[in-house]
Design an enzyme around this catalytic site. Sequence first.
Site, short mmCIF file in Angstrom:
data_model
loop_
_atom_site.label_atom_id
_atom_site.label_comp_id
_atom_site.label_asym_id
_atom_site.label_seq_id
_atom_site.Cartn_x
_atom_site.Cartn_y
_atom_site.Cartn_z
N PHE A 104 -40.80 20.69 110.64
CA PHE A 104 -41.42 21.88 110.03
C PHE A 104 -41.77 22.91 111.12
CE2 PHE A 104 -45.26 24.23 108.77
CZ PHE A 104 -44.67 25.04 107.82
N ASP B 20 -40.36 13.04 112.96
CA ASP B 20 -40.69 14.45 112.72
C ASP B 20 -39.93 14.96 111.49
OD1 ASP B 20 -41.94 16.57 115.09
OD2 ASP B 20 -41.10 17.43 113.27
N ASN B 21 -40.56 15.89 110.77
CA ASN B 21 -39.84 16.53 109.65
C ASN B 21 -39.33 17.93 110.05
OD1 ASN B 21 -42.09 18.16 109.67
ND2 ASN B 21 -42.57 17.92 107.51
N ILE C 246 -43.47 4.60 105.17
CA ILE C 246 -42.34 4.12 105.98
C ILE C 246 -42.75 2.80 106.61
CG2 ILE C 246 -43.09 5.51 107.99
CD1 ILE C 246 -40.08 5.84 108.69
N THR D 3 -54.52 24.14 123.54
CA THR D 3 -53.61 23.70 124.61
C THR D 3 -52.35 24.54 124.56
OG1 THR D 3 -54.55 21.49 124.42
CG2 THR D 3 -52.43 21.66 125.52
N TYR E 53 -56.65 22.98 107.11
CA TYR E 53 -56.48 22.34 108.42
C TYR E 53 -57.79 21.69 108.87
CZ TYR E 53 -55.12 21.99 113.40
OH TYR E 53 -54.85 21.54 114.68
N PHE F 66 -44.66 20.72 120.01
CA PHE F 66 -45.06 21.12 121.36
C PHE F 66 -45.67 19.93 122.12
CE2 PHE F 66 -49.05 22.98 123.39
CZ PHE F 66 -48.48 23.05 124.65
N LYS G 135 -58.31 17.77 108.83
CA LYS G 135 -58.52 17.01 110.07
C LYS G 135 -59.83 16.23 110.04
CE LYS G 135 -54.94 18.09 112.76
NZ LYS G 135 -54.07 17.08 113.43
P1 NAD Z 1 -46.71 21.65 116.65
O1 NAD Z 1 -46.77 22.41 115.38
O2 NAD Z 1 -45.90 22.20 117.77
O3 NAD Z 1 -46.21 20.18 116.39
C1 NAD Z 1 -46.47 19.45 115.21
C2 NAD Z 1 -45.24 18.62 114.88
O4 NAD Z 1 -45.49 17.85 113.69
C3 NAD Z 1 -44.00 19.47 114.61
O5 NAD Z 1 -42.90 18.95 115.29
C4 NAD Z 1 -43.82 19.36 113.09
O6 NAD Z 1 -42.47 19.53 112.69
C5 NAD Z 1 -44.37 17.96 112.83
N1 NAD Z 1 -44.85 17.77 111.44
C6 NAD Z 1 -45.67 18.59 110.74
N2 NAD Z 1 -45.90 18.06 109.52
C7 NAD Z 1 -45.21 16.89 109.47
C8 NAD Z 1 -45.05 15.90 108.47
N3 NAD Z 1 -45.64 16.02 107.28
N4 NAD Z 1 -44.27 14.83 108.75
C9 NAD Z 1 -43.64 14.71 109.95
N5 NAD Z 1 -43.76 15.62 110.93
C10 NAD Z 1 -44.53 16.71 110.69
O7 NAD Z 1 -48.22 21.44 117.11
P2 NAD Z 1 -48.82 20.86 118.47
O8 NAD Z 1 -49.52 21.94 119.16
O9 NAD Z 1 -47.81 20.05 119.18
O10 NAD Z 1 -49.95 19.90 117.87
C11 NAD Z 1 -49.75 18.49 117.76
C12 NAD Z 1 -50.99 17.87 117.15
O11 NAD Z 1 -52.14 18.14 117.96
C13 NAD Z 1 -51.31 18.41 115.74
O12 NAD Z 1 -51.78 17.34 114.95
C14 NAD Z 1 -52.41 19.40 116.00
O13 NAD Z 1 -53.26 19.53 114.89
C15 NAD Z 1 -53.13 18.77 117.18
N6 NAD Z 1 -53.85 19.80 117.96
C16 NAD Z 1 -53.15 20.65 118.79
C17 NAD Z 1 -53.84 21.64 119.48
C18 NAD Z 1 -53.14 22.60 120.42
O14 NAD Z 1 -53.80 23.49 120.94
N7 NAD Z 1 -51.87 22.46 120.70
C19 NAD Z 1 -55.22 21.76 119.33
C20 NAD Z 1 -55.89 20.90 118.46
C21 NAD Z 1 -55.18 19.90 117.80
#
Ligand code: NAD
Length: 312
Positions: free
Chosen positions: A34, A31-32, A61, A173, A143, A11, A147
């Site tokens: 997931f 990205d993996n 990597i 967000t 988590y 996202f 973090k």
């Molecule tokens: P999301 O789940 O949509 O995106 C995370 C991405 O990371 C995905 O594309 C997933 O496939 C990839 N991923 C997960 N594990 C992986 C791995 N081991 N290797 C490679 N890729 C991997 O989440 P998001 O909302 O886009 O969040 C992005 C980051 O921001 C995250 O680290 C999340 O903890 C942090 N965050 C987001 C929010 C929010 O409200 N959106 C709030 C606090 C923190």
Amino acid sequence: MRILVTGGAGFLGSHLCARLLERGEEVICLDNFFSGSKRNILRLMENPHFELLRHDIIEPILLEVEQIYNLACPASPIHYQHNPVKTVKTNVMGTINMLGIAKRVKARILQASTSEVYGDPKEHPQSETYWGNVNPVGVRSCYDEGKRLAETLMMDYHRQNNVDICIVRIFNTYGPNMLENDGRVVSNFIVQALAGRDLTIYGTGEQTRSFCYVDDMITGLVVAMDHPSFTGPINLGNSTEFTINELAHLVLKLTGSKSPICHLRLPSDDPTRRCPDISYARKILNWEPKVTLEEGLKKTIDYFDRRISQSA
Ligand code: NAD
Ligand code: UDP
């Protein structure tokens, strides 16, 4: 600049890749898949300055880049609890691998941390000086503690190896490119309202969150990264607080849906209140969110409306 975005198909990552490309940067999206989706980056694949790597950050990597945004980690509770050991590995081994790149090639690295480092906060609103109230053995701890340890690693690589780091604590967000089955509250309510299904409020709905629209968050991430030598940690989020009940009624109003509301069990360790103190971000980064919840929800509703009619 050549910039690595881990979690770039997710996202936030997909919006960040798009923003960096607009600015004329070379973007490597790693990205993996997931919890990410190729759909989020399909449009970006046509851009010659965009490169996609299917890779898991828990594996080392070798890459040559000038900046790293480390966003890889599932963010929705249902996703990060699906395989909690993997969530810890992503935050610990994955962050060590990314810090290793930063150290070797002298890249600046930004860690996407979270408001979850404050746990179920006893201080309200939460400022960066608060150390938090996290259950270390609960279902969210893979988590939250993952973090927190990623923050520790960032600070130790900075102190020990002089790595140029920046920690941002992201608060809830929302916006386009969230998955329909993401499980987080905004996408759940919108998808349920558009489909005429029950809106699922967990617990009484009197718990609060403060919702930031994605465009504001991406601006915050880029401004923090581009602030020379700024380490953080710094809160990024919208400081207008809503109960989950208020959110549900706003979604019903904006969609015009007649969906009933149902109450389900509150997940364990669900924080009761959450709201960022963003005075540090205002002062240091001259940043604050501009999009109100109502404006942001309208854009997000349009997105899900289009997605649902495309897949129908
Ligand atoms: P999301 O789940 O949509 O995106 C995370 C991405 O990371 C995905 O594309 C997933 O496939 C990839 N991923 C997960 N594990 C992986 C791995 N081991 N290797 C490679 N890729 C991997 O989440 P998001 O909302 O886009 O969040 C992005 C980051 O921001 C995250 O680290 C999340 O903890 C942090 N965050 C987001 C929010 C929010 O409200 N959106 C709030 C606090 C923190
Ligand atoms: N929530 C809810 N219904 C849903 C999904 C979530 O009432 O369908 C609640 C959840 O219990 C929490 C809040 O909404 O109190 C925010 O949940 P989300 O998973 O979006 O984010 P987080 O808990 O990580 O802040």
